[in-house]
Each structure stands twice: as structure tokens, then as C-alpha cells.
Design a protein around this motif. Structure first.
Motif, short mmCIF file in Angstrom:
data_model
loop_
_atom_site.label_atom_id
_atom_site.label_comp_id
_atom_site.label_asym_id
_atom_site.label_seq_id
_atom_site.Cartn_x
_atom_site.Cartn_y
_atom_site.Cartn_z
N GLY A 88 135.08 -26.34 57.05
CA GLY A 88 136.43 -25.82 56.98
C GLY A 88 137.28 -26.25 58.17
O GLY A 88 136.78 -26.49 59.26
N GLY A 89 138.60 -26.35 57.92
CA GLY A 89 139.53 -26.70 58.97
C GLY A 89 140.47 -25.55 59.28
O GLY A 89 140.49 -24.55 58.58
N SER A 90 141.24 -25.71 60.33
CA SER A 90 142.17 -24.66 60.76
C SER A 90 143.46 -25.29 61.25
O SER A 90 143.44 -26.29 61.98
CB SER A 90 141.54 -23.82 61.87
N ILE A 91 144.60 -24.71 60.82
CA ILE A 91 145.91 -25.12 61.28
C ILE A 91 146.67 -23.86 61.70
O ILE A 91 146.81 -22.93 60.90
CB ILE A 91 146.69 -25.87 60.18
N ALA A 92 147.17 -23.84 62.92
CA ALA A 92 147.78 -22.63 63.47
C ALA A 92 148.96 -22.14 62.64
O ALA A 92 149.17 -20.93 62.50
CB ALA A 92 148.21 -22.88 64.92
N TRP A 93 149.74 -23.06 62.07
CA TRP A 93 150.94 -22.67 61.36
C TRP A 93 150.72 -22.41 59.88
O TRP A 93 151.64 -22.04 59.14
CB TRP A 93 152.05 -23.72 61.54
N ALA A 94 149.49 -22.62 59.39
CA ALA A 94 149.19 -22.37 57.97
C ALA A 94 149.09 -20.87 57.71
O ALA A 94 148.83 -20.07 58.62
CB ALA A 94 147.89 -23.06 57.58
N GLU A 95 149.30 -20.49 56.45
CA GLU A 95 149.28 -19.08 56.07
C GLU A 95 148.04 -18.78 55.23
O GLU A 95 147.78 -19.47 54.25
CB GLU A 95 150.54 -18.75 55.28
N PRO A 96 147.26 -17.77 55.63
CA PRO A 96 146.01 -17.46 54.91
C PRO A 96 146.29 -16.76 53.58
O PRO A 96 147.27 -16.03 53.43
CB PRO A 96 145.27 -16.53 55.88
N LEU A 97 145.40 -16.99 52.63
CA LEU A 97 145.51 -16.36 51.32
C LEU A 97 144.28 -15.50 51.05
O LEU A 97 143.15 -15.92 51.35
CB LEU A 97 145.63 -17.42 50.21
N GLU A 98 144.51 -14.33 50.49
CA GLU A 98 143.41 -13.52 50.00
C GLU A 98 142.69 -14.31 48.91
O GLU A 98 143.32 -14.88 48.01
CB GLU A 98 143.94 -12.22 49.42
N THR A 99 141.37 -14.37 49.00
CA THR A 99 140.60 -15.18 48.04
C THR A 99 139.40 -14.39 47.53
O THR A 99 138.60 -13.89 48.32
CB THR A 99 140.10 -16.48 48.70
N ARG A 100 139.32 -14.29 46.21
CA ARG A 100 138.18 -13.63 45.59
C ARG A 100 137.67 -14.50 44.45
O ARG A 100 138.45 -15.03 43.66
CB ARG A 100 138.57 -12.25 45.05
N TYR A 101 136.33 -14.63 44.36
CA TYR A 101 135.71 -15.42 43.32
C TYR A 101 134.97 -14.52 42.34
O TYR A 101 134.38 -13.50 42.73
CB TYR A 101 134.74 -16.44 43.92
N PHE A 102 135.01 -14.91 41.07
CA PHE A 102 134.34 -14.16 40.01
C PHE A 102 133.54 -15.11 39.15
O PHE A 102 133.76 -16.33 39.15
CB PHE A 102 135.36 -13.41 39.15
N LEU A 103 132.59 -14.55 38.39
CA LEU A 103 131.76 -15.32 37.46
C LEU A 103 131.07 -16.48 38.16
O LEU A 103 131.07 -17.62 37.68
CB LEU A 103 132.60 -15.83 36.28
N GLY A 104 130.49 -16.18 39.31
CA GLY A 104 129.76 -17.21 40.03
C GLY A 104 130.62 -18.34 40.55
O GLY A 104 130.16 -19.48 40.66
#
Length: 412
Positions: A88-104
Motif C-alpha cells: 500500500g501507498g500513502s499520499i498526505a493530501w488524499a482522502e480516506p474512504l470507509e471500506t467494507r468487503y462482503f461475500l469473501g
């Protein structure tokens, strides 16, 4: 959220009102203007942010800003299996998103509608699992939408419900950003118009690779040659993972055929993977073949520089950029397994693609290694291609697509 609620958002994520035409005129709390009149915003949404994309988004931000656009990047995190890769990468000015996975991991809930308020265009990836794309594509009508990907996957059973929906979804966009020219036929098969497609020419940052190549000297290569016990200069090299799609068994058969045609041929294998035992067994019984494991940085670049050709009869992807930058031509086969970046290979110009048989491939490699004129021509082609397939040019292509889309009426 209802379709009407999704369409009626008229404030930014910070609650500031939009001026006529979508320009933001309010000031930020720190006194800096949030968005100058005449500037527009493009929101790019990524399910996850791999580290190799970080330099590209930094370059894209600069390119869009130069043209009067503000880039906003929003991304989530990968599946549990993807997170194990630790890429994974990181950018200070990027905006995080809530992430949920379903069905494997087959479905991904990653809401981003709250970020759209001040965007003139939103660019998403056309992954089937991204359910939050659907309201944007099918119901929201006050923002331009772009799809960025390999192209519509239309190779399944064309009459199935799944494939019919893919064809419909592929057209529910205002613009397509295809990875390479290989993506274009797939997009066109959905019925999407050719004049609304931009080819990005997918790339990774090759600046460091070029610096390492520039640091390679004749003296350092001679030291490395002696260290490896190499006898001549008819050297071929494979660099990459060792798994089925790379056709490791095929490659070993071809290597033996090449050595029979070119008696001083020597073969270096760099990489690791589940089919490593095949390589180790082959090298243990053929003294002219050497397995070197994983090599990185300057050492990897020096090893590729030692070779006359890069050997890869199986899947070819972004590794073709190594071939271009280091000026060691890639030789592959028409195996049908390649990633979209195979579109960069021009047979006889910057690389070679043979028929899909061990005999045809070994003959092509042997002929190339033995012909100095051919090698010089291919190396010159690699050098030209190295200057073409860069993240800076990819960013410029993306910005061209954004501007072209903005100049056209909505398509969906």
C-alpha cells in the motif's frame, strides 16, 4: 440514499456553498482561497492505493493544476489478502474512504457520494465489486463520470445476464480512460463511441530506474561478469516472478533449444515464486544456466545490462518498461496471456514477438542474439519507447481526457 437525495447535493464536503457554474468562492479557515474562480475539480476514486501509483498521482496533480484543475484523490484499503502484500501507498493530501468487503471480497462497500459536491468530474474504476459506482453511473446527472481501467471485460458468455449488464455499465459513463491501446477494442465492443476514449499508456515511475542505468559502467559489468563466471556475451535473462502464467516449463525447453542453436548462449534467471524448483533443477543440470534468486536495485539493473535480450515467453506486463529503459530488448510469444502493456511492444522495432511454439521462439531468440544489426535497431527502439511510456506522459494523457470530456455534453 435515494436517487433524488444523491442528485441534490449542492455543498462541498466542508459545507461551503457552490457558486454558479460550480466554482467555489468561499475562503478556507486558514485564509487561503479554496478554489479560484475558473478552476474546476476532478475527483479520482480508487478502491485501494498501491505504492507504485503514488508518483503518478503526484505527477497528475501537478499536470492538472498547470491546466487550471484541482485533483482530489480518495481511496480505501484492499481486501485482507491484498493487505498481506504490504504494497500500500500513502499520499498526505488524499482522502480516506470507509471500506467494507462482503461475500469473501466479491462486493465492496466504499461510499464516496459525500465528496462529489464540488467536483466537475468523477473518475472511478469499473470493478464489478464496487457497488457505490452504480448511483453515480445510473442516477446522478449533474457531474461528468469517467471510467478508468483495462476496458470492458466482454470475453465471457455474451448472452448471460452478467455480461449484458457489463455492456450496459460500460456505456454509463461520459468518458473512458483505457490503460493501453489493447483496451480500446474491449471498450468499443460495449458500443461506446471511439471519440470519447483516451488511451493513458499505463506506466510506473522509471526515473530511479533510469538513474540506476546511468550509474552502470563497463567496468562494473566486467566485474559482475567475472563474479558470475560468464564465458561470453551471448547472454539472455529472465526477470520476474516464477508462476504458471509466466510459462516456466516452456521457457526451460526454449532455453535448451537456444543453446543448441547458439553454443555460447548463457541464461540468467532472476526472481522467485512457486515454480522456482523447476528453474533450480534445470540450472543444476545445465552449467550455462544460472538461477540468481531475487535481485533488486542496481544489481538487477546491472544484470539486465549484461544481457543481450530479456527472455519472457509468457505473460508480459509492466516489466516491458525495464526492457525499454535499460535498452535490453524483450522477446516474447503470441501466447494470449499478456497484460495490456504488451501493446507497447512493436515487433522488430523495440522487441520481438514470435509464434507460440518453443521452436519458433528459440529460433527468434537465437537469430536476434546473433545479429548485431538487429540488436542495435531494437535497442534504438527501446530508447525511443522509454521516453514515451512515462508517468509524466500518462498524466498528460489523463489531463487531455479530462479537458476533452469537459468540452463535450454529458453522454450518459
Amino acid at each position: 440514499m435515494s436517487a433524488s437525495a444523491f442528485n441534490d447535493r449542492t455543498t462541498t464536503r466542508k459545507g461551503l456553498p457552490l457558486a454558479e457554474g460550480g466554482d467555489l468562492t468561499a475562503a478556507r479557515p486558514d485564509g487561503m482561497e479554496l478554489q479560484h474562480r475558473g478552476r474546476r475539480s476532478v475527483l479520482v476514486v480508487q478502491r485501494r492505493l498501491p505504492h507504485y501509483r503514488v508518483p503518478y498521482f503526484e505527477a497528475l496533480r501537478v499536470e492538472l493544476s498547470r491546466r487550471g484543475w484541482d485533483l482530489r484523490l480518495a481511496h480505501g484499503v484492499g481486501t485482507a489478502a491484498e493487505q498481506i502484500k504490504n504494497d500500500g501507498g500513502s499520499i498526505a493530501w488524499a482522502e480516506p474512504l470507509e471500506t467494507r468487503y462482503f461475500l469473501g471480497g466479491k462486493l465492496c462497500w466504499q461510499p464516496f457520494s459525500h465528496l462529489i459536491g464540488d467536483a466537475a468530474m468523477v473518475v472511478v474504476t469499473p470493478e464489478n465489486k464496487l457497488v457505490n459506482n452504480l448511483p453515480l453511473q445510473f442516477w446522478r446527472s449533474n457531474v461528468r463520470v469517467g471510467l478508468w481501467g483495462h476496458g470492458a471485460n466482454l470475453q465471457g458468455t455474451m448472452g448471460s445476464l452478467r455480461e449484458r449488464f457489463k455492456r450496459i455499465a460500460a456505456k454509463r459513463t461520459d468518458w473512458w480512460f483505457g490503460y493501453t491501446d489493447m483496451s480500446i477494442p474491449l471498450i468499443l465492443q460495449s458500443g461506446f463511441p471511439a471519440n470519447r476514449i483516451t488511451t493513458l499508456n499505463n506506466a510506473v515511475d522509471t526515473i530511479e530506474l533510469q538513474a540506476l542505468k546511468n550509474n552502470t559502467s563497463r567496468e562494473s559489468l566486467e566485474v559482475l561478469r567475472a563474479k558470475l563466471g560468464l564465458k561470453g556475451d551471448s547472454i539472455g535473462i529472465y526477470v520476474g516472478s516464477l508462476y504458471e502464467e509466466k510459462r516456466i516449463d516452456f521457457m526451460m525447453v526454449a532455453a535448451k533449444n537456444i543453446q543448441e542453436k547458439v553454443p555460447d548462449f548463457e541464461f540468467l534467471v532472476v526472481g522467485d515464486g512457486p515454480q522456482r524448483p523447476i528453474v533450480e533443477e534445470f540450472c543444476a543440470t545445465h552449467r550455462w544456466a544460472k538461477y540468481l534468486g531475487i535481485r533488486k536495485g542496481q544489481e538487477k539493473v546491472d544484470l539486465i545490462s549484461l544481457a543481450k535480450v530479456m527472455i519472457n515467453p509468457g505473460l508480459v506486463g509492466l516489466s516491458i518498461l525495464d526492457s525499454f529503459v535499460i535498452r535490453t530488448p524483450m522477446l516474447t510469444t503470441d501466447c494470449g496471456l499478456h497484460s495490456p502493456e504488451i501493446a507497447y511492444l512493436q515487433h522488430g522495432v523495440n522487441g520481438v514477438m514470435s509464434e507460440n511454439s518453443a521452436d519458433a521462439y528459440s529460433s527468434a531468440v537465437a537469430a536476434t542474439i546473433s545479429d548485431a544489426t538487429t540488436l542495435d535497431r531494437l535497442r534504438a527502439g527501446c530508447e525511443l519507447s522509454a521516453g514515451k511510456y512515462t508517468i509524466q506522459n500518462m498524466a498528460a494523457n489523463f489531463a487531455d481526457g479530462v479537458e476533452a470530456c469537459a468540452s463535450q455534453p454529458l453522454f450518459r
